[in-house]
Each structure stands twice: as structure tokens, then as C-alpha cells.
Design an enzyme around this catalytic site. Structure first.
Site, short mmCIF file in Angstrom:
data_model
loop_
_atom_site.label_atom_id
_atom_site.label_comp_id
_atom_site.label_asym_id
_atom_site.label_seq_id
_atom_site.Cartn_x
_atom_site.Cartn_y
_atom_site.Cartn_z
N GLY A 341 0.82 -1.19 0.00
CA GLY A 341 0.00 0.00 0.00
C GLY A 341 0.86 1.25 0.00
O GLY A 341 2.09 1.16 0.11
N PRO A 343 2.57 4.85 1.14
CA PRO A 343 3.25 5.20 2.39
C PRO A 343 2.26 5.77 3.41
O PRO A 343 1.28 6.40 3.04
CB PRO A 343 4.24 6.29 1.98
CG PRO A 343 4.40 6.15 0.51
CD PRO A 343 3.13 5.57 -0.01
N GLY A 344 2.53 5.49 4.66
CA GLY A 344 1.72 6.07 5.73
C GLY A 344 0.36 5.42 5.91
O GLY A 344 -0.52 5.98 6.56
N GLY A 346 0.00 2.61 7.47
CA GLY A 346 0.03 1.85 8.71
C GLY A 346 0.66 0.47 8.60
O GLY A 346 0.54 -0.35 9.51
N LYS A 347 1.37 0.20 7.51
CA LYS A 347 1.92 -1.14 7.30
C LYS A 347 2.96 -1.49 8.38
O LYS A 347 2.88 -2.53 9.02
CB LYS A 347 2.55 -1.23 5.91
CG LYS A 347 1.55 -0.95 4.79
CD LYS A 347 2.18 -1.09 3.43
CE LYS A 347 3.32 -0.11 3.16
NZ LYS A 347 2.89 1.30 3.09
N THR A 348 3.89 -0.58 8.54
CA THR A 348 4.94 -0.86 9.51
C THR A 348 4.40 -0.88 10.92
O THR A 348 4.73 -1.74 11.73
CB THR A 348 6.06 0.19 9.42
OG1 THR A 348 6.34 0.41 8.06
CG2 THR A 348 7.28 -0.25 10.14
N SER A 661 -3.32 1.74 -17.85
CA SER A 661 -4.72 1.89 -17.43
C SER A 661 -5.38 3.15 -17.98
O SER A 661 -6.55 3.40 -17.74
CB SER A 661 -4.83 1.85 -15.91
OG SER A 661 -4.28 3.00 -15.38
N LYS A 704 -7.84 4.78 -6.74
CA LYS A 704 -8.33 5.62 -7.84
C LYS A 704 -9.71 6.17 -7.53
O LYS A 704 -10.01 7.34 -7.77
CB LYS A 704 -8.37 4.81 -9.14
CG LYS A 704 -6.99 4.54 -9.71
CD LYS A 704 -7.10 3.67 -10.94
CE LYS A 704 -5.72 3.45 -11.57
NZ LYS A 704 -5.78 2.47 -12.66
P1 ADP Z 1 3.74 2.70 6.33
O1 ADP Z 1 4.59 1.66 6.93
O2 ADP Z 1 2.54 2.13 5.64
O3 ADP Z 1 4.45 3.67 5.47
P2 ADP Z 1 3.47 3.64 9.01
O4 ADP Z 1 3.16 2.36 9.65
O5 ADP Z 1 4.82 4.19 9.13
O6 ADP Z 1 3.09 3.56 7.49
O7 ADP Z 1 2.41 4.70 9.50
C1 ADP Z 1 2.65 6.09 9.60
C2 ADP Z 1 2.03 6.66 10.85
O8 ADP Z 1 0.64 6.64 10.79
C3 ADP Z 1 2.40 5.88 12.09
O9 ADP Z 1 2.65 6.78 13.12
C4 ADP Z 1 1.14 5.06 12.37
O10 ADP Z 1 1.01 4.78 13.73
C5 ADP Z 1 0.05 5.96 11.87
N1 ADP Z 1 -1.12 5.20 11.38
C6 ADP Z 1 -1.27 4.67 10.15
N2 ADP Z 1 -2.45 4.02 10.06
C7 ADP Z 1 -3.07 4.13 11.24
C8 ADP Z 1 -4.31 3.68 11.76
N3 ADP Z 1 -5.17 2.95 11.03
N4 ADP Z 1 -4.63 3.97 13.04
C9 ADP Z 1 -3.77 4.69 13.78
N5 ADP Z 1 -2.59 5.15 13.36
C10 ADP Z 1 -2.21 4.89 12.11
#
Ligand code: ADP
Length: 754
Positions: A341, A343-344, A346-348, A661, A704
């Protein structure tokens, strides 16, 4: 007969031993008479009289006779010969039966004297000039033999009780005297080391014994130091202990022992010492203990997952399934998950929550930009600067053998001259091979089979097929505005406030302000930018509070430009005017979804096709297909194409648009131009097109559609085959869009009214 137990002394025939009356009575249990027989028995360890048993004595004793008894009661006992002790009985006192043990007198009197003269002069030389020289000299002059000297100094000699017995048990005079000499010279060397008054010594003996003496002295001092400062135990002893305690497997222990030996030989000043040190430090800090799989409480795990992350229902469900399977199979690793997905999203951080839910260590290993196989598998330990690979380094950081390891950005692995890192990663992730993963640096296998691997990526496109086959893909499609608002309110803002020490009463951010940040200050599928905004607000608030400018700060949309020090962004919004040849498309980017406009124009010319704007190679091919398709659909318009040049332009968004696409969008734009009919800018579309006009499925539909809704689109055409992906699209988005599935390009054209 009197039996006298002794410990840590050298009692040898030919020497007279003096005892104080009281002490002797205490040891021997009775008062002696002149001429009475005495047997000295040597203890194996220092014991109280009442605890002694027959087994506590060595089998060779020394028989002697009470020689002198002066007025004060002092006793002299002359040791005469050694005896084999045949029987010991201990009741009131000690009774023994013993038989004479012959000495082998292989050295003549002269030889013995000569040896003694050498030792004596070494001692005399040493004490000459020292403060206690005269006194010691008188003492030394009374002695007549090596035996006498060794016996008298026996408590000071730095040899153990067992070594002293070893002297006593020697049958040959030459062996016995040689051992005593050795002990005496060592003692002398030690005395010299300790003494400031170092004088010239007899070179031959010095060389022979000095090294031994220094070593013993060092060992002794080291032991003392270790006891005083366990933390500064010498490196070697420290690693000996750590290797012992580490629980390493056989091979690893063997390798570590080898390196430790090298370290001992090289010494601290050698160049290699550092390399050896680093190696031992690394392998001994790994956890080698295998952890038993423990039953995970699913309810609790679910609670932890939902506490820390808002939304992500499907993802959480999938993770819980994985935990349930792990419980059933009593496994620790389970299948390898791949979170894909923008960035940001919540994957990590959800990887971190998994570790918490499983009550296991968490470690993150970034693979972005890794281009050398050695970064995964380690460098061979043949040069300075060699390092373990990132996987083993991660294991070390986690401090456990079964952590949850998040391998970040597996899509950003690069292939280079340094070998293929993805094939090394394959080995890490392969359950068939990873129980004996061998990092080149470590050079011994380590069991990775209990590590729970979670990989993350922005796109699947660049992940090599074999790697992808190993993993179960879970998509993170990004958040809707409503979800972002909740995430900001429940997680991002409270966390930012806590980390910066801002209290609830000091900072209030209205929902409208958060929505403005989501809509106008960030353009993303995830919440990274939003998180930065929250952090900025808290920092601004902190400064104001500390300066005392304000006690409480309320953030409204109006104040945002000032607080965030940033102007609202210009979003790609639908165009206001409607013109033939211009169509709205939808694009997927690594940052989420976006809308794009395709503009087409005929200019007088000779049938050339001109392409400009931010287009990738794949999209250029799509243009060719679209042109051919339109030409075949409208044969009667051939003249227009011949007499004009067709100019196709995709206005510059920040991101180069690629992927096939845009096929139906390009086709529709050209048809709109050819037929001179405009299409409403509130209609958008995505879909690959075939040469014969079929509409083929595309990726990234949720992103999209979210972008379309954000931009104010009302109707979207999507490939029929993508209908099942609608499950992953938020209700909130679906409600606001009229979604029309199509399988032929004609349906799109009819739908658009051209
Ligand atoms: P990714 O690894 O996908 O790039 P991160 O895991 O680094 O994203 O997430 C970025 C920030 O957003 C982190 O501080 C995370 O805790 C927060 N975050 C992302 N998704 C959620 C969620 N569903 N609920 C609460 N916090 C979230």
C-alpha cells in the site's frame, strides 16, 4: 607415634621443621617426647580437624622424629624418609599403618650442593641492597639445601597444594629438586617484579622462569581485579563466560572457541584483535535460546490490534486468522505476510502491533536501496569492516530468536554487480532452508524458522516473482477522509501531544481544522503528511505555552496557514469547462490515487502523432493502440488523421504517469476530438484497452476511486472484471460515486454520450 596433618607445605626428607608448642599440640593432639616417631600426612584440601576423613589425605606421607624440644616447649621434627600410607583410622586421634618408600638418590651430594648454590646466590643477589637485605641474608645463610629453602618458603611459593604434593611424591631426587628450584625461581621472579629494586639477574634462569612467573602473577592479579570489578573482566574471560552461557549450537560454539583462541594468541595490540572482538561480541549477543511457541489469546490480540489502529478491518481480520492458525499448528512463524500500500497507511506500525499482540520482540529491517547480496547475507570475515547482514543484525537488535521482523520496502531491492539480494532474501524466507541460515560473517548456521516475517511494499510490480510466490499479499488501500479524521483524533494528535508534553487543556484542534488539513494541506493515501501536520501544531503550541504567550490554543481552519507555515495545496479538481478532446482519467501512484486530464488536439499536418507531458513509456504505447483503434472504429474519418497531426498532452502532475490503465481514457479523448463532442468533466474512467476494443482490468482501484471522489467526480467507468475489487472500497466512497462497469470501449463512448 604422633600423626601430624598438614596442608600447603612442602615436607621433604632431610629438613627439620620447627613448631611452637601450643600450635603443635593443637594440630597433633598431644605433647611430644624427644625421640618420638612422627608421621606427616598431607591433606588434599584445607579441613578442620573434626571434619577429616581417611579419604582427605594423599597416599604418601613423611616419617620423622622429634629432634629437639627446648625450654619454651618449641619442637623441632626432622623429616627422615617418605612412607606409603597403607591404612588410616580416625577416631580420637589419627592412627596410620605405613611402609617405607625409597628415594632414588640419582644426584650426588656435590650435584645437590651445586644446585643449591645457584639458587642461593640468585636470592642473595636479589636481596643485596634491599631494605630487608641483611635480615633476609642471615636467614638464607642458615639453609643448606634446596629442600630446606623450599620447605621454609613453602607458604610463600605461588604453587598450589596439589603442586606441592607433586614435589613430595617424586621418587627421584633430581625430579624433586628440579621442581622445587622451579618454584623458588618463580617466586624470586615475582618478588623482583613486585620490587622496585631490580638488580641484574642470572640471565639463564631469568629467561627460563620469568615468563612463567609473569603469567602466574598476571593470573593472580587478574583474578583479584575480576573480583573487585566484575565489569572489567578481561575480554577473553568475558567471552569465555558469555560463550558458556549463550546456549549456542555445537558449530557456533566451535567457531567461537576458535576465534577466542586466536584472540588469546594475537593479544590486544594486534590489528586483528578488533575484528575478533567484534565477531565474538556479535555472536555472543545473539539470542541462541529457542523459544517455545505459546498459546495466544485471540481476544486479547484483537483488542491490542484495534486499540492501536483505527479501521483496517480486513487487515486485522487476516492477521487474526494467521494467529489462530499459528495457535492450532503450534507454530511461531506462520506464513509470510506482505503488506502492500501507499506510504503512511500503517503497514509498519501494524507490524509492531502484531509483535505486541503475540507478546514477542519487534524489529524493523529496512531493505530500501539494498543492492548488494552481502547486505542481506553478510560480508565474509576476511577484511576489516566486514559486517553481518541486515537480517542477523536485526536478530541481534531484537534480542530474541523469535521476533516479529518487519522487512520494509521489499519492492525497493535493487539488482547490481554485488549479486542478487532478492535471492538471498528468498533463502531467508524459505521455511525449508531458513532453519540453517548461514550469514557469511558469522560463518555458522542460525535458525530463523521461528521468526515471524512481515514484509511491506508500495507496489507489487518490482517484486521478483519467486519472492512474491512465498508471500501472502494483504492490501492497504489507503484511508478515506472520514477515516483520516478519526485516525487523527484518536491516534495521531494524542500521540503527538504526549510526545511533546502538551496537555489536553492547552491545545484544541477542531474537526473542521483536521478536515482542512486532510483536504487542503495533504494529498496522500496514508496519514504521514497528516501526522506531520499534527506534530507541527503541537510544536507551535509548545513554543507558545513555554513563552507564556497563550495558556490554551485553539486551532481553526483559518489559523492553519499561520500555524503550519504552509499555503493550502492546489488539488487536481475537475475542470470547469467542457471541451471536445479532453477527458478525465484516474491514475494510481505510489502515494495513492490521483486524477489526470488527457488533452488532444488536431493541428494542420501530415498524420504525425505528437506526445507531450509526463508520460511513461507504457503510456506511449497505449497512445498507439488508442489511435489505431479509433482509426479502425471510424474509417470514414481517415482523412482527418491524414491531413492533421494529432497532439496528445497530459498536463504535468508532479508524478510521471505510467501504466496501461489510461487506455480507455485516451481512446475516449480521441473519439471526442474526432466527433467534436465534449464529455462532462465530472465523468472519469480507468481501464486498459485492447486493439479490438475490449476493456481489460487494472490495479489500484480503491485508491483511484478515492481520488475520484475527493476531486468531485460523479460518474466512473471501470472494467467489468474489476467489480470484485469494490469490496475493498469504502462505503463512503461508493455512495458518492456512480460506478459503471464496462467490458467494451463502445459502452464507455455511449455512456459519455459521444
Ligand atoms: P507505512 O509503513 O505504511 O508507510 P506507518 O506504519 O509508518 O506507514 O504509519 C505512519 C504513521 O501513521 C504511524 O505513526 C502510524 O502509527 C500511523 N497510522 C497509520 N495508520 C493508522 C491507523 N489505522 N490507526 C492509527 N494510526 C495509524
Amino acid at each position: 607415634m604422633i600423626v601430624v596433618p598438614f596442608y600447603n607445605m612442602i615436607v621433604v626428607p632431610g629438613v627439620t621443621f620447627f613448631f611452637q608448642s601450643e600450635y603443635f599440640q593443637e594440630v597433633a593432639g598431644k605433647k611430644p617426647n624427644t625421640g618420638e616417631d612422627v608421621i606427616f600426612l598431607m591433606l588434599k584440601e584445607d579441613k578442620k580437624k573434626e571434619d577429616m576423613t581417611a579419604e582427605d589425605f594423599y597416599p604418601i606421607g613423611i616419617a620423622g622424629v622429634v629432634d629437639t624440644l627446648d625450654k619454651e616447649g618449641n619442637i623441632g621434627i626432622k623429616a627422615k624418609h617418605r612412607v606409603d600410607v597403607e591404612k588410616i583410622e580416625i577416631n580420637d586421634g589419627i592412627q596410620v599403618e605405613a611402609a617405607l618408600r625409597e628415594d632414588i638418590e640419582d644426584w650426588s651430594r656435590e650435584e645437590l650442593d651445586q644446585h643449591y648454590e645457584e639458587v642461593k646466590s640468585a636470592y642473595l643477589n636479589f636481596i643485596a641492597g634491599s631494605r630487608w637485605g641483611i635480615m633476609a641474608r642471615n636467614y638464607i645463610m642458615q639453609w643448606n639445601s634446596v629442600s630446606e629453602m623450599a620447605a621454609t618458603l613453602s607458604y610463600q611459593l605461588k604453587i598450589s597444594n596439589a603442586e606441592k604434593y607433586n614435589i613430595i611424591q617424586q621418587d627421584k631426587m633430581s625430579d624433586r629438586v628440579t621442581l622445587m628450584e622451579k618454584a623458588l625461581y618463580e617466586f624470586l621472579e615475582m618478588a623482583k617484579l613486585a620490587s622496585a629494586a631490580q638488580t641484574e639477574q642470572e640471565a639463564s634462569h631469568e629467561q627460563l622462569y620469568r615468563e612463567d612467573a609473569i603469567k602466574k602473577q598476571m593470573e593472580y592479579l587478574q583474578r583479584e581485579l575480576d573480583e573487585m570489578h566484575p565489569e572489567s573482566m578481561s575480554d577473553v574471560r568475558k567471552f569465555e563466560k558469555k560463550i558458556q552461557e549463550s546456549g549456542m549450537n555445537e558449530t557456533a560454539r566451535g567457531e567461537a572457541a576458535k576465534v577466542l583462541n586466536r584472540m588469546k594468541q594475537e593479544g590486544q595490540n594486534s590489528q586483528e584483535y578488533g575484528i575478533l572482538y567484534d565477531y565474538l561480541d556479535f555472536v555472543t549477543s545473539l539470542s541462541w535460546k529457542s523459544e517455545e511457541p505459546s498459546e495466544i489469546d485471540l481476544g486479547k490480540a484483537e483488542e491490542i490490534l484495534s486499540q492501536e489502529h483505527y479501521g483496517l478491518k480486513k487487515v486485522k481480520q487476516r492477521i487474526l486468522q494467521q494467529i489462530a492458525v499459528m495457535n492450532l499448528k503450534k507454530e511461531q512463524a506462520g506464513s509470510i505476510l506482505l503488506f502492500v500500500g501507499a506510504p503512511g497507511t500503517g503497514k509498519t506500525s501494524i507490524g509492531q502491533s502484531i509483535a505486541k499482540a503475540l507478546n514477542r520482540a519487534y524489529v524493523r529491517v529496512s531493505l530500501g536501496g539494498v543492492r548488494d547480496e552481502a547486505e542481506i547475507r553478510g560480508h565474509r570475515r576476511t577484511y576489516i569492516g566486514a559486517m553481518p547482514g541486515r537480517i542477523m543484525e536485526g536478530i541481534k537488535r531484537s534480542g530474541a530468536s523469535n521476533p516479529v521482523m518487519v522487512l520494509d520496502e521489499v519492492d525497493k531491492l535493487a539488482k547490481d554487480y554485488g549479486g542478487d539480494p532478492s535471492s538471498a532474501l528468498l533463502e531467508v524466507l524459505d521455511p525449508e532452508q531458513n532453519s540453517t541460515f548461514t550469514d557469511h560473517y558469522m560463518n555458522v548456521p542460525y535458525d530463523l524458522s521461528n521468526v515471524l516475517f512481515v514484509c511491506t511494499a508500495n507496489t507489487l510490480d518490482t517484486i521478483p516473482e519467486p519472492l512474491l510466490n512465498r508471500m501472502e499479499v494483504i492490501s492497504f488501500s489507503g484511508y478515506t477522509a472520514m477515516e483520516k479524521l478519526q485516525i487523527a483524533k484518536r491516534h495521531l494528535l494524542p500521540k503527538a501531544m504526549e510526545s511533546m508534553g502538551v496537555k489536553n487543556k492547552n491545545l484544541k484542534v477542531s474537526d473542521a481544522a483536521i478536515q482542512a488539513m486532510i483536504g487542503d494541506y495533504t494529498m496522500e493515501a496514508g496519514v504521514r503528511g497528516l501526522k506531520k501536520c499534527m506534530d507541527t501544531l503541537c510544536r507551535v503550541a509548545a513554543v507558545k505555552l513555554v513563552k507564556g504567550e497563550q495558556k490554551s490554543i485553539t486551532v481553526s481552519p483559518k489559523r492553519l496557514p499561520q500555524y503550519l507555515d504552509q499555503k493550502p495545496m492546489r488539488h487536481d479538481h475537475i475542470l470547469k469547462e467542457k471541451k471536445p478532446g479532453i477527458i478525465t482519467g484516474l491514475a494510481w501512484t505510489q502515494a495513492g490515487g490521483d486524477i489526470l486530464f488527457i488533452e488532444t488536439l488536431f493541428t494542420k499536418g501530415t498524420g504525425k502523432i505528437i506526445i507531450t507531458g509526463q508520460l511513461g513509456d507504457v503510456m506511449k504505447e497505449s497512445v498507439q493502440i488508442a489511435v489505431s483503434l479509433v482509426k479502425s472504429m471510424y474509417p470514414d474519418k481517415a482523412e482527418i488523421f491524414e491531413k492533421n497531426d494529432l497532439h496528445i498532452h497530459v498536463p504535468a502532475g508532479a508524478i510521471p504517469k505510467d501504466g496501461p490503465s489510461a487506455g480507455i481514457t485516451l481512446t475516449t479523448a480521441i473519439v471526442s476530438l474526432v466527433n467534436d463532442r465534449a464529455v462532462s468533466p465530472a465523468i472519469a474512467m480507468t481501464g486498459e484497452v485492447s486493439l479490438r476494443g475490449g476493456v481489460l482490468p487494472i490495479g489500484g482501484l480503491p485508491e483511484k476511486l478515492m481520488a475520484a471522489q475527493r476531486a468531485g467526480i460523479t460518474t466512473v467507468f471501470i472494467p467489468e472484471e474489476n467489480m470484485e475489487d469494490l469490496d475493498d472500497v469504502a462505503e463512503e466512497v461508493k455512495k458518492k460515486l456512480q460506478i459503471q462497469p464496462v467490458s467494451r470501449v463502445e459502452e464507455v463512448l455511449t455512456g459519455c454520450g459521444i
